[in-house]
Design an enzyme around this catalytic site. Structure first.
Site, PDB file in Angstrom:
ATOM      1  N   GLY A  29      45.486  86.215   2.422  1.00  0.00           N
ATOM      2  CA  GLY A  29      45.639  87.254   3.442  1.00  0.00           C
ATOM      3  C   GLY A  29      46.948  87.112   4.201  1.00  0.00           C
ATOM      4  CG  LEU A  31      47.729  90.777   2.235  1.00  0.00           C
ATOM      5  CD1 LEU A  31      47.127  92.005   1.540  1.00  0.00           C
ATOM      6  CD2 LEU A  31      47.757  89.588   1.296  1.00  0.00           C
ATOM      7  CG  HIS A  32      54.359  88.226   2.847  1.00  0.00           C
ATOM      8  ND1 HIS A  32      54.744  88.173   1.522  1.00  0.00           N
ATOM      9  CD2 HIS A  32      53.891  86.986   3.142  1.00  0.00           C
ATOM     10  CE1 HIS A  32      54.556  86.955   1.048  1.00  0.00           C
ATOM     11  NE2 HIS A  32      54.016  86.206   1.998  1.00  0.00           N
ATOM     12  CG  HIS A  35      50.708  88.295  -0.231  1.00  0.00           C
ATOM     13  ND1 HIS A  35      51.073  88.139   1.087  1.00  0.00           N
ATOM     14  CD2 HIS A  35      50.253  87.083  -0.632  1.00  0.00           C
ATOM     15  CE1 HIS A  35      50.833  86.891   1.466  1.00  0.00           C
ATOM     16  NE2 HIS A  35      50.346  86.220   0.446  1.00  0.00           N
ATOM     17  CD  GLN A  58      44.733  76.729  -0.734  1.00  0.00           C
ATOM     18  OE1 GLN A  58      43.906  77.276  -1.450  1.00  0.00           O
ATOM     19  NE2 GLN A  58      46.005  77.100  -0.716  1.00  0.00           N
TER      20      GLN A  58
HETATM   21  P1  AMP Z   1      49.132  82.866  -0.325  1.00  0.00           P
HETATM   22  O1  AMP Z   1      48.482  83.992   0.395  1.00  0.00           O
HETATM   23  O2  AMP Z   1      50.237  82.214   0.432  1.00  0.00           O
HETATM   24  O3  AMP Z   1      48.132  81.908  -0.908  1.00  0.00           O
HETATM   25  O4  AMP Z   1      49.842  83.518  -1.577  1.00  0.00           O
HETATM   26  C1  AMP Z   1      49.150  84.335  -2.467  1.00  0.00           C
HETATM   27  C2  AMP Z   1      50.023  84.597  -3.673  1.00  0.00           C
HETATM   28  O5  AMP Z   1      51.225  85.249  -3.240  1.00  0.00           O
HETATM   29  C3  AMP Z   1      50.455  83.307  -4.373  1.00  0.00           C
HETATM   30  O6  AMP Z   1      50.390  83.490  -5.775  1.00  0.00           O
HETATM   31  C4  AMP Z   1      51.867  83.123  -3.886  1.00  0.00           C
HETATM   32  O7  AMP Z   1      52.674  82.413  -4.793  1.00  0.00           O
HETATM   33  C5  AMP Z   1      52.338  84.561  -3.764  1.00  0.00           C
HETATM   34  N1  AMP Z   1      53.498  84.686  -2.864  1.00  0.00           N
HETATM   35  C6  AMP Z   1      53.653  84.122  -1.630  1.00  0.00           C
HETATM   36  N2  AMP Z   1      54.877  84.407  -1.144  1.00  0.00           N
HETATM   37  C7  AMP Z   1      55.510  85.152  -2.088  1.00  0.00           C
HETATM   38  C8  AMP Z   1      56.810  85.750  -2.171  1.00  0.00           C
HETATM   39  N3  AMP Z   1      57.704  85.644  -1.185  1.00  0.00           N
HETATM   40  N4  AMP Z   1      57.127  86.454  -3.293  1.00  0.00           N
HETATM   41  C9  AMP Z   1      56.223  86.578  -4.302  1.00  0.00           C
HETATM   42  N5  AMP Z   1      54.975  86.041  -4.275  1.00  0.00           N
HETATM   43  C10 AMP Z   1      54.625  85.334  -3.187  1.00  0.00           C
END
Ligand code: AMP
Length: 293
Positions: A29, A31-32, A35, A58
């Site tokens: 979540g 989200l940016h 994501h 984790q």
């Molecule tokens: P997280 O919510 O941080 O667990 O990330 C969810 C998914 O988004 C993971 O597969 C991350 O590697 C990916 N993600 C996070 N930041 C980026 C980014 N700047 N560009 C592309 N994918 C991302």
């Protein structure tokens, strides 16, 4: 867009069982655009389920599990506007029950890098990803290349446990000045935001040295480390092989330059996936070439 809290609810959604691959995009979540880019990549293949779950197992002791940003309403409206078919937003008891006893232990790829600095982190990641794959039963799962070690540790699990899911890594989305988007960037004030650019500068310096013909791991890592020292605390600056993450003296073939550092309250990571040949350096990927989709 359907919002499902349990795997039973998900299984009842006929709209997900069409004649196209079902795609899972796991997230925590907040989200940016990073994501959302993975969601767009997934939608080119078939219906997308985005999971949103801040996974406690984790996070290590003293890490930011409690402070981790949570904004489900904002997340849902972003996903709705992208045309996502379903969101899987399970509660703690759906994911871990009363006695979530079974865990998935990673192999060698989890040694060192984030696995060294965050003991137990990848056991938590693999356990939750295995549960998400079990709950959603996707044909394809999309992960961000930004978390390079995570991608490769998950790929090993999917292969070793014969999970039958195709994995794709999407490119890292960055701010115009190079800072990788991260939910943890929200922790940074303006000064720390500028300081955080040292991760990108470190990777850029490593890449430049390789492009200039250097093939010694230690020389490349030392250059990366010099730039990274602008952070408050350096965790690592390393050169590793892809896909096995071996730490070899000579840099050649598919590799990642990987850095992690603390800036203010945020622990940040970034990497460049590269292919190093006798002729130069080009962008690489980790799991499956997404340009073919
Ligand atoms: P997280 O919510 O941080 O667990 O990330 C969810 C998914 O988004 C993971 O597969 C991350 O590697 C990916 N993600 C996070 N930041 C980026 C980014 N700047 N560009 C592309 N994918 C991302």
């Amino acid at each position: 867009m359907e919002i499902c809290r349990t795997s039973v609810e998900l299984a009842a959604r006929k709209s997900l069982r069409v004649d196209k691959p079902l795609v899972l995009v796991p997230t925590m979540g907040a989200l940016h655009e990073g994501h959302l880019s993975l969601v767009r990549l997934g939608r080119r293949l078939g219906p997308v389920v985005v999971s949103i779950f801040v996974n406690p197992t984790q996070f290590g002791e003293g890490e930011d599990f409690d402070a981790y940003p949570r904004d489900l309403d904002a997340d849902l409206s972003m996903l709705e506007s992208l045309g996502v078919e379903a969101v899987f937003a399970p509660g703690m008891s759906e994911m871990y029950g009363d006695d979530g006893e079974v865990t998935v232990l990673p192999g060698r790829r989890a040694m060192g890098l984030c696995g060294g600095d965050r003991p137990g982190h990848f056991t938590g990641v693999l356990t939750v990803v295995a549960k998400l794959i079990g709950a959603v039963r996707p044909d394809v799962a999309v992960f961000g290349r930004k978390d390079a070690q995570q991608c490769l540790v998950i790929a090993q699990m999917v292969e070793d446990l014969k999970m039958g899911v195709r994995l794709i890594d999407g490119p890292t989305i960055r701010e115009p000045d190079g800072l990788a988007l991260s939910s943890r960037n929200r922790y940074l004030d303006t000064g720390q935001r500028d300081q955080a650019l040292c991760l990108f500068r470190s990777l850029t310096a490593g890449r430049q040295l390789l492009a200039a013909g250097e093939r010694g791991r230690d020389a490349v890592a030392a250059t990366m480390l010099r730039e990274l020292k602008a952070a408050d605390e350096v965790e690592y600056a390393e050169v590793r092989r892809v896909p096995g993450l071996e730490n070899e003296k000579r840099v050649t073939g598919r590799i990642v330059l990987a850095v992690a550092a603390k800036v203010g309250p945020a622990r940040l990571i970034d990497n460049f996936a590269l292919e190093v040949t006798d002729h130069g350096v080009i962008d690489g990927f980790l799991l499956g070439d997404p340009t073919g989709i």
